[in-house]
Design a protein around this motif. Structure first.
Motif, PDB file in Angstrom:
ATOM      1  N   ASP A 179     -14.599   1.750   5.578  1.00  0.00           N
ATOM      2  CA  ASP A 179     -14.113   0.682   6.440  1.00  0.00           C
ATOM      3  C   ASP A 179     -13.346  -0.361   5.619  1.00  0.00           C
ATOM      4  O   ASP A 179     -13.509  -1.563   5.782  1.00  0.00           O
ATOM      5  CB  ASP A 179     -15.248   0.024   7.218  1.00  0.00           C
ATOM      6  CG  ASP A 179     -14.732  -0.894   8.321  1.00  0.00           C
ATOM      7  OD1 ASP A 179     -13.644  -0.622   8.874  1.00  0.00           O
ATOM      8  OD2 ASP A 179     -15.407  -1.901   8.619  1.00  0.00           O
ATOM      9  N   ALA A 180     -12.527   0.144   4.700  1.00  0.00           N
ATOM     10  CA  ALA A 180     -11.756  -0.719   3.799  1.00  0.00           C
ATOM     11  C   ALA A 180     -10.341  -0.920   4.338  1.00  0.00           C
ATOM     12  O   ALA A 180      -9.847  -0.125   5.138  1.00  0.00           O
ATOM     13  CB  ALA A 180     -11.686  -0.098   2.405  1.00  0.00           C
ATOM     14  N   ARG A 181      -9.723  -1.968   3.873  1.00  0.00           N
ATOM     15  CA  ARG A 181      -8.303  -2.201   4.159  1.00  0.00           C
ATOM     16  C   ARG A 181      -7.512  -1.382   3.156  1.00  0.00           C
ATOM     17  O   ARG A 181      -7.840  -1.331   1.968  1.00  0.00           O
ATOM     18  CB  ARG A 181      -7.974  -3.684   4.010  1.00  0.00           C
ATOM     19  CG  ARG A 181      -6.578  -4.048   4.458  1.00  0.00           C
ATOM     20  CD  ARG A 181      -6.438  -5.550   4.622  1.00  0.00           C
ATOM     21  NE  ARG A 181      -6.971  -6.306   3.514  1.00  0.00           N
ATOM     22  CZ  ARG A 181      -6.223  -6.839   2.542  1.00  0.00           C
ATOM     23  NH1 ARG A 181      -4.927  -6.705   2.553  1.00  0.00           N
ATOM     24  NH2 ARG A 181      -6.789  -7.521   1.566  1.00  0.00           N
ATOM     25  N   LEU A 182      -6.465  -0.721   3.618  1.00  0.00           N
ATOM     26  CA  LEU A 182      -5.653   0.161   2.782  1.00  0.00           C
ATOM     27  C   LEU A 182      -4.259  -0.431   2.627  1.00  0.00           C
ATOM     28  O   LEU A 182      -3.604  -0.769   3.613  1.00  0.00           O
ATOM     29  CB  LEU A 182      -5.572   1.550   3.425  1.00  0.00           C
ATOM     30  CG  LEU A 182      -4.746   2.614   2.742  1.00  0.00           C
ATOM     31  CD1 LEU A 182      -5.180   2.845   1.298  1.00  0.00           C
ATOM     32  CD2 LEU A 182      -4.830   3.924   3.534  1.00  0.00           C
ATOM     33  N   VAL A 183      -3.831  -0.569   1.382  1.00  0.00           N
ATOM     34  CA  VAL A 183      -2.508  -1.119   1.096  1.00  0.00           C
ATOM     35  C   VAL A 183      -1.717  -0.061   0.336  1.00  0.00           C
ATOM     36  O   VAL A 183      -2.041   0.262  -0.809  1.00  0.00           O
ATOM     37  CB  VAL A 183      -2.599  -2.413   0.257  1.00  0.00           C
ATOM     38  CG1 VAL A 183      -1.195  -2.977   0.006  1.00  0.00           C
ATOM     39  CG2 VAL A 183      -3.489  -3.436   0.927  1.00  0.00           C
ATOM     40  N   PHE A 184      -0.719   0.498   0.998  1.00  0.00           N
ATOM     41  CA  PHE A 184       0.182   1.431   0.336  1.00  0.00           C
ATOM     42  C   PHE A 184       1.259   0.622  -0.377  1.00  0.00           C
ATOM     43  O   PHE A 184       1.778  -0.342   0.189  1.00  0.00           O
ATOM     44  CB  PHE A 184       0.850   2.374   1.343  1.00  0.00           C
ATOM     45  CG  PHE A 184      -0.102   3.337   1.989  1.00  0.00           C
ATOM     46  CD1 PHE A 184      -0.669   4.369   1.255  1.00  0.00           C
ATOM     47  CD2 PHE A 184      -0.423   3.228   3.326  1.00  0.00           C
ATOM     48  CE1 PHE A 184      -1.544   5.259   1.849  1.00  0.00           C
ATOM     49  CE2 PHE A 184      -1.287   4.114   3.933  1.00  0.00           C
ATOM     50  CZ  PHE A 184      -1.850   5.135   3.196  1.00  0.00           C
ATOM     51  N   VAL A 185       1.601   1.024  -1.590  1.00  0.00           N
ATOM     52  CA  VAL A 185       2.617   0.314  -2.362  1.00  0.00           C
ATOM     53  C   VAL A 185       3.713   1.297  -2.755  1.00  0.00           C
ATOM     54  O   VAL A 185       3.445   2.316  -3.402  1.00  0.00           O
ATOM     55  CB  VAL A 185       2.011  -0.333  -3.627  1.00  0.00           C
ATOM     56  CG1 VAL A 185       3.104  -1.045  -4.422  1.00  0.00           C
ATOM     57  CG2 VAL A 185       0.895  -1.293  -3.262  1.00  0.00           C
ATOM     58  N   HIS A 186       4.931   0.977  -2.355  1.00  0.00           N
ATOM     59  CA  HIS A 186       6.097   1.767  -2.733  1.00  0.00           C
ATOM     60  C   HIS A 186       7.013   0.878  -3.564  1.00  0.00           C
ATOM     61  O   HIS A 186       7.512  -0.139  -3.075  1.00  0.00           O
ATOM     62  CB  HIS A 186       6.838   2.274  -1.496  1.00  0.00           C
ATOM     63  CG  HIS A 186       8.134   2.942  -1.831  1.00  0.00           C
ATOM     64  ND1 HIS A 186       9.350   2.420  -1.462  1.00  0.00           N
ATOM     65  CD2 HIS A 186       8.405   4.062  -2.517  1.00  0.00           C
ATOM     66  CE1 HIS A 186      10.313   3.211  -1.906  1.00  0.00           C
ATOM     67  NE2 HIS A 186       9.761   4.206  -2.559  1.00  0.00           N
ATOM     68  N   ALA A 187       7.178   1.250  -4.818  1.00  0.00           N
ATOM     69  CA  ALA A 187       8.064   0.495  -5.711  1.00  0.00           C
ATOM     70  C   ALA A 187       9.372   1.255  -5.828  1.00  0.00           C
ATOM     71  O   ALA A 187       9.392   2.410  -6.231  1.00  0.00           O
ATOM     72  CB  ALA A 187       7.422   0.337  -7.083  1.00  0.00           C
ATOM     73  N   SER A 188      10.451   0.601  -5.452  1.00  0.00           N
ATOM     74  CA  SER A 188      11.755   1.256  -5.536  1.00  0.00           C
ATOM     75  C   SER A 188      12.405   0.888  -6.861  1.00  0.00           C
ATOM     76  O   SER A 188      12.573  -0.282  -7.177  1.00  0.00           O
ATOM     77  CB  SER A 188      12.648   0.849  -4.365  1.00  0.00           C
ATOM     78  OG  SER A 188      12.780  -0.544  -4.310  1.00  0.00           O
ATOM     79  N   THR A 189      12.711   1.902  -7.621  1.00  0.00           N
ATOM     80  CA  THR A 189      13.344   1.686  -8.918  1.00  0.00           C
ATOM     81  C   THR A 189      14.838   1.544  -8.716  1.00  0.00           C
ATOM     82  O   THR A 189      15.485   2.415  -8.172  1.00  0.00           O
ATOM     83  CB  THR A 189      13.047   2.844  -9.880  1.00  0.00           C
ATOM     84  OG1 THR A 189      13.447   4.057  -9.247  1.00  0.00           O
ATOM     85  CG2 THR A 189      11.578   2.915 -10.224  1.00  0.00           C
ATOM     86  N   VAL A 190      15.371   0.415  -9.122  1.00  0.00           N
ATOM     87  CA  VAL A 190      16.797   0.153  -8.923  1.00  0.00           C
ATOM     88  C   VAL A 190      17.570   0.164 -10.235  1.00  0.00           C
ATOM     89  O   VAL A 190      18.781   0.049 -10.233  1.00  0.00           O
ATOM     90  CB  VAL A 190      17.031  -1.200  -8.208  1.00  0.00           C
ATOM     91  CG1 VAL A 190      16.516  -1.143  -6.791  1.00  0.00           C
ATOM     92  CG2 VAL A 190      16.382  -2.330  -8.971  1.00  0.00           C
ATOM     93  N   ALA A 191      16.897   0.316 -11.335  1.00  0.00           N
ATOM     94  CA  ALA A 191      17.573   0.286 -12.631  1.00  0.00           C
ATOM     95  C   ALA A 191      18.105   1.678 -12.981  1.00  0.00           C
ATOM     96  O   ALA A 191      17.375   2.535 -13.435  1.00  0.00           O
ATOM     97  CB  ALA A 191      16.618  -0.190 -13.717  1.00  0.00           C
ATOM     98  N   SER A 192      19.362   1.892 -12.708  1.00  0.00           N
ATOM     99  CA  SER A 192      19.994   3.147 -13.091  1.00  0.00           C
ATOM    100  C   SER A 192      21.499   2.919 -13.202  1.00  0.00           C
ATOM    101  O   SER A 192      22.036   1.916 -12.762  1.00  0.00           O
ATOM    102  CB  SER A 192      19.693   4.249 -12.072  1.00  0.00           C
ATOM    103  OG  SER A 192      20.413   4.025 -10.889  1.00  0.00           O
ATOM    104  N   LEU A 193      22.174   3.873 -13.790  1.00  0.00           N
ATOM    105  CA  LEU A 193      23.624   3.761 -13.944  1.00  0.00           C
ATOM    106  C   LEU A 193      24.339   3.695 -12.603  1.00  0.00           C
ATOM    107  O   LEU A 193      25.406   3.102 -12.494  1.00  0.00           O
ATOM    108  CB  LEU A 193      24.148   4.932 -14.772  1.00  0.00           C
ATOM    109  CG  LEU A 193      23.743   4.931 -16.245  1.00  0.00           C
ATOM    110  CD1 LEU A 193      24.260   6.199 -16.928  1.00  0.00           C
ATOM    111  CD2 LEU A 193      24.270   3.701 -16.949  1.00  0.00           C
ATOM    112  N   SER A 194      23.728   4.298 -11.575  1.00  0.00           N
ATOM    113  CA  SER A 194      24.388   4.320 -10.272  1.00  0.00           C
ATOM    114  C   SER A 194      24.519   2.928  -9.668  1.00  0.00           C
ATOM    115  O   SER A 194      25.324   2.712  -8.769  1.00  0.00           O
ATOM    116  CB  SER A 194      23.629   5.230  -9.308  1.00  0.00           C
ATOM    117  OG  SER A 194      22.338   4.722  -9.089  1.00  0.00           O
TER     118      SER A 194
END
Length: 150
Positions: free
Chosen positions: A41-56
């Motif tokens: 009965d826990a609270r669930l926190v999904f974390v999505h980290a978007s990596t933006v450091a690239s040559l593109s």
């Protein structure tokens, strides 16, 4: 020395943080975290980290392409979790999606939400054996119990 009885503070975690990136291992980690949250009965926190450091990202078109791809992944994750909520109701969850290094974003969110547990998928990248994966870095931090799902 008198032996003190072991008395658990709680029956389980109250806040579970799960790192997700859309990969097969992260989705298995998400499923594991969902079950853990449901049983506790826990609270669930999904974390999505978007990596933006690239040559593109050096060109405007490249930066737009990266942002669009990350927005698409986030939308797919939202749809996946909404479907899970319909199939396995009763879990209070949220999805936090922010730009940045996965280790840094997951750590910060886990600290801010006062996580009792962190769940991540094992890395399938060969280079992580040399420099360390996000999972290894989280374990070494030692601030929360970390479950690494294969």
């Amino acid at each position: 020395m008198t032996e003190q009885p072991i008395v658990p503070a709680d029956d389980g975690p109250r806040v579970v943080v799960a790192g997700v990136d859309g990969s097969a291992t992260s989705l298995r980690a998400a499923a594991y975290a969902w079950g853990l949250a449901r049983r506790s009965d826990a609270r669930l926190v999904f974390v999505h980290a978007s990596t933006v450091a690239s040559l593109s990202t050096l060109t405007p078109a490249g930066a737009n392409a990266v942002r669009e791809a990350e927005a698409e992944i986030t939308a797919e994750l939202r749809a996946t979790f909404a479907a899970a909520a319909r199939t396995y109701p009763g879990v209070r969850y949220e999805l936090v999606s922010e730009p940045g290094d996965a280790f840094g974003v997951i750590s910060r969110v886990a600290d801010e939400r006062r996580a009792d547990a962190v769940v991540v998928g094992a890395s399938a990248q060969a280079g992580h054996r040399l420099i360390g994966s996000v999972a290894v870095r989280l374990v070494r931090t030692g601030r929360w119990p970390v479950t690494v799902v294969p």
